[in-house]
Scaffold this motif. Structure first.
Motif, mmCIF file in Angstrom:
data_model
loop_
_atom_site.group_PDB
_atom_site.id
_atom_site.type_symbol
_atom_site.label_atom_id
_atom_site.label_comp_id
_atom_site.label_asym_id
_atom_site.label_seq_id
_atom_site.Cartn_x
_atom_site.Cartn_y
_atom_site.Cartn_z
ATOM 1 N N ASP A 334 7.438 6.148 13.344
ATOM 2 C CA ASP A 334 8.569 7.069 13.455
ATOM 3 C C ASP A 334 9.811 6.500 12.766
ATOM 4 N N LEU A 335 9.668 6.337 11.454
ATOM 5 C CA LEU A 335 10.709 5.747 10.622
ATOM 6 C C LEU A 335 11.115 6.760 9.556
ATOM 7 N N LYS A 336 12.418 7.070 9.481
ATOM 8 C CA LYS A 336 12.912 8.031 8.496
ATOM 9 C C LYS A 336 13.944 7.366 7.602
ATOM 10 N N LEU A 337 13.750 7.502 6.283
ATOM 11 C CA LEU A 337 14.698 7.004 5.300
ATOM 12 C C LEU A 337 15.148 8.177 4.441
ATOM 13 N N LYS A 338 16.448 8.498 4.499
ATOM 14 C CA LYS A 338 16.958 9.688 3.837
ATOM 15 C C LYS A 338 18.203 9.350 3.010
ATOM 16 N N ASN A 339 18.188 9.833 1.764
ATOM 17 C CA ASN A 339 19.311 9.652 0.852
ATOM 18 C C ASN A 339 19.652 8.165 0.687
ATOM 19 N N ILE A 340 18.666 7.431 0.236
ATOM 20 C CA ILE A 340 18.837 6.018 -0.090
ATOM 21 C C ILE A 340 18.947 5.931 -1.615
ATOM 22 N N TYR A 341 20.062 5.441 -2.135
ATOM 23 C CA TYR A 341 20.285 5.549 -3.579
ATOM 24 C C TYR A 341 21.005 4.299 -4.095
ATOM 25 N N GLY A 342 20.900 4.088 -5.428
ATOM 26 C CA GLY A 342 21.601 2.976 -6.050
ATOM 27 C C GLY A 342 20.694 2.202 -6.980
ATOM 28 N N THR A 343 20.906 0.866 -7.038
ATOM 29 C CA THR A 343 20.198 0.044 -8.011
ATOM 30 C C THR A 343 19.497 -1.129 -7.346
ATOM 31 N N SER A 344 18.342 -1.469 -7.931
ATOM 32 C CA SER A 344 17.524 -2.578 -7.439
ATOM 33 C C SER A 344 17.493 -3.685 -8.486
ATOM 34 N N LYS A 345 17.732 -4.921 -8.058
ATOM 35 C CA LYS A 345 17.618 -6.059 -8.977
ATOM 36 C C LYS A 345 16.177 -6.268 -9.415
ATOM 37 N N ASN A 346 15.265 -6.073 -8.482
ATOM 38 C CA ASN A 346 13.846 -6.279 -8.771
ATOM 39 C C ASN A 346 13.189 -4.979 -9.197
ATOM 40 N N LYS A 347 12.137 -5.113 -9.965
ATOM 41 C CA LYS A 347 11.411 -3.925 -10.422
ATOM 42 C C LYS A 347 10.839 -3.147 -9.241
ATOM 43 N N VAL A 348 10.319 -3.882 -8.241
ATOM 44 C CA VAL A 348 9.790 -3.219 -7.046
ATOM 45 C C VAL A 348 10.965 -2.930 -6.112
ATOM 46 N N ALA A 349 11.363 -1.676 -6.039
ATOM 47 C CA ALA A 349 12.526 -1.286 -5.236
ATOM 48 C C ALA A 349 12.147 -0.901 -3.815
ATOM 49 N N VAL A 350 10.892 -0.466 -3.626
ATOM 50 C CA VAL A 350 10.422 -0.045 -2.304
ATOM 51 C C VAL A 350 9.157 -0.824 -1.981
ATOM 52 N N LYS A 351 9.232 -1.656 -0.934
ATOM 53 C CA LYS A 351 8.076 -2.415 -0.469
ATOM 54 C C LYS A 351 7.765 -1.996 0.958
ATOM 55 N N LEU A 352 6.606 -1.412 1.134
ATOM 56 C CA LEU A 352 6.160 -1.003 2.464
ATOM 57 C C LEU A 352 4.819 -1.671 2.720
ATOM 58 N N LYS A 353 4.863 -2.937 3.119
ATOM 59 C CA LYS A 353 3.650 -3.722 3.333
ATOM 60 C C LYS A 353 3.406 -3.854 4.822
ATOM 61 N N CYS A 354 2.545 -2.977 5.334
ATOM 62 C CA CYS A 354 2.322 -2.884 6.773
ATOM 63 C C CYS A 354 1.027 -3.586 7.181
ATOM 64 N N SER A 355 0.825 -3.669 8.483
ATOM 65 C CA SER A 355 -0.319 -4.383 9.039
ATOM 66 C C SER A 355 -1.610 -3.585 8.870
ATOM 67 N N LYS A 356 -2.659 -4.284 8.512
ATOM 68 C CA LYS A 356 -3.962 -3.631 8.390
ATOM 69 C C LYS A 356 -4.493 -3.218 9.758
ATOM 70 N N SER A 357 -4.224 -4.009 10.775
ATOM 71 C CA SER A 357 -4.693 -3.701 12.129
ATOM 72 C C SER A 357 -3.848 -2.629 12.809
ATOM 73 N N PHE A 358 -2.538 -2.616 12.501
ATOM 74 C CA PHE A 358 -1.622 -1.633 13.090
ATOM 75 C C PHE A 358 -0.810 -1.000 11.963
ATOM 76 N N PRO A 359 -1.405 -0.084 11.195
ATOM 77 C CA PRO A 359 -0.709 0.515 10.052
ATOM 78 C C PRO A 359 0.582 1.224 10.472
ATOM 79 N N CYS A 360 1.566 1.209 9.613
ATOM 80 C CA CYS A 360 2.779 1.988 9.855
ATOM 81 C C CYS A 360 2.425 3.471 9.854
#
Length: 402
Positions: A334-360
């Motif tokens: 139950d995670l909401k991300l809305k209107n997130i904007y701007g610049t990322s130093k790294n090429k990967v701007a969104v990292k969603l690395k969740c648990s294999k046993s308890f997925p997000c």
């Protein structure tokens, strides 16, 4: 009859005057530290003066109490504790500078200024808490030494229905403000400053707290701007400027056996500028506890050259190598991300690395616009995350379906 009426009118006016004159003014009893012997010279240790004033103000039965620190520099040469419960409301107004000892060994406890077991406390003013941390930072070996002892600037334990307004914390030895078992607490207009390379200088750190409101605050430090740990519920953060620092972090979580759920976080109208991370949730890969992180909303967030604007890391390992005994047991949902904007130093701007046993699960992305500043267009990485995406998506979303 006219005489009687005039006499009655005069009597009524007299009684009204007496009633007004005898009405309590509700003005606080003021304890000016100068009048009790504190010296604003930055050298004379005023610990005994401050502790004695606190005892008097805390025990006062004539209404509320006000401790006043005027302009000037007041040296507190060791740990000082302000302990309740008190018989009344206390206002602690700091317009001067409270100066910590530069030698970290002079503060023998984990916190320089500590408030405990108090209700209805107000800390305000245009003054500064100067932690004089510069000499301590090179001695910080807390990454390797679990027994390292450097003091946080100000702590609150079991303090309820209280608030901080307007003060500045400068160059803490460790964290600036630490909160434990604090409920119904407001933080407004606070400024926190330390260099970006000062180790472990978290701005605001919370554990086992509820109903916390943070607004109109500027944090620039060497660690998390705000750290949210086990057992925190119902926190609202708005109009915060973070940078330098490591962003607003939930965690790390899962390492301790008795950790509690984290529930109900809102972060809105906030700017991250030059931070290593922006939105961050971190849990240990080999969890000792099984808890739930849920009901989070991040909205209207501006990222300016942020290393990792959106970062969920459920294989958190700050000092590798880390022992691996399985996947994280922390459930993020139950995670909401809305209107997130701007610049990322790294090429990967969104990292969603969740648990294999308890997925997000039930992760919702709405209008994400994070451009890379080098190495081409920004990208997203997803592992074990289920949810939905709507509106503009830069980088292209990588969620699994519901």
């Amino acid at each position: 009859m006219a005489c009687i009426a005039s006499a009655l009118k005069a009597l009524c006016l007299s009684l009204l005057f007496v009633a007004i004159a005898s009405r309590p003014t509700n003005k606080p009893e003021v304890f000016n530290v100068l009048r009790f012997g504190a010296k604003p010279d930055g050298k004379t240790d005023s610990i005994n003066v401050f502790t004695n004033i606190w005892k008097s103000a805390c025990a006062s039965k004539g209404g509320s109490s006000k401790i006043y620190v005027p302009k000037g520099t007041f040296y507190l040469g060791g740990a000082v504790e302000f302990v309740g419960p008190c018989t009344n409301q206390i206002e602690f107004v700091i317009d001067g500078t409270l100066l910590a000892p530069s030698n970290p060994g002079d503060i023998e406890k984990g916190t320089w200024i500590n408030f405990m077991y108090i209700n209805n406390l107000l800390i305000s003013g245009a003054g500064t808490l100067d932690g004089q941390g510069k000499e301590s930072w090179p001695l910080n070996d807390c990454r390797k030494n679990p027994n390292c002892k450097l003091a946080k600037t100000m702590g609150f334990s079991f303090v309820n229905n209280s608030r901080i307004n307007g003060i500045t914390s400068l160059n803490s030895k460790m964290g600036h403000f630490d909160f434990f078992a604090v409920h119904h607490f407001n933080i407004t207009g606070v400024t926190i400053k330390a260099p970006g390379d000062s180790p472990n200088t978290d701005g605001l750190k919370f554990g086992s707290c509820s109903n916390i409101h943070i607004s109109d605050t500027h944090i620039g430090t060497g660690d998390d701007c705000i750290a949210i740990l086990s057992g925190v519920t119902d926190m609202d953060i708005s109009n915060v400027k973070c940078g330098p620092g490591h962003g607003i972090s939930v965690g790390s979580l899962g390492k301790g056996k008795d950790e509690k759920d984290v529930n109900g976080l809102t972060v809105r109208d906030t700017v991250f500028n030059g931070t290593s991370d922006g939105i961050r949730i971190k849990t240990w890969e080999s969890s000792a506890s099984q808890i739930v992180v849920s009901n989070f909303v991040y909205e209207n967030i501006h990222m300016i050259n942020v290393g990792n604007p959106i970062n969920i890391d459920q294989k958190y390992c700050p000092y590798p190598p880390c022992e691996k005994k399985g996947e994280s047991h922390v459930q993020i949902q139950d995670l909401k991300l809305k209107n997130i904007y701007g610049t990322s130093k790294n090429k990967v701007a969104v990292k969603l690395k969740c648990s294999k046993s308890f997925p997000c699960k039930n992760v919702e992305l709405v209008d994400i616009d994070l451009e890379g500043v080098k190495d081409g267009p920004s990208t997203a990485v997803c592992e074990n995350v289920h949810g939905s995406a709507h509106g503009k998506m830069v980088p292209q979303q990588c969620l699994n379906g519901p």
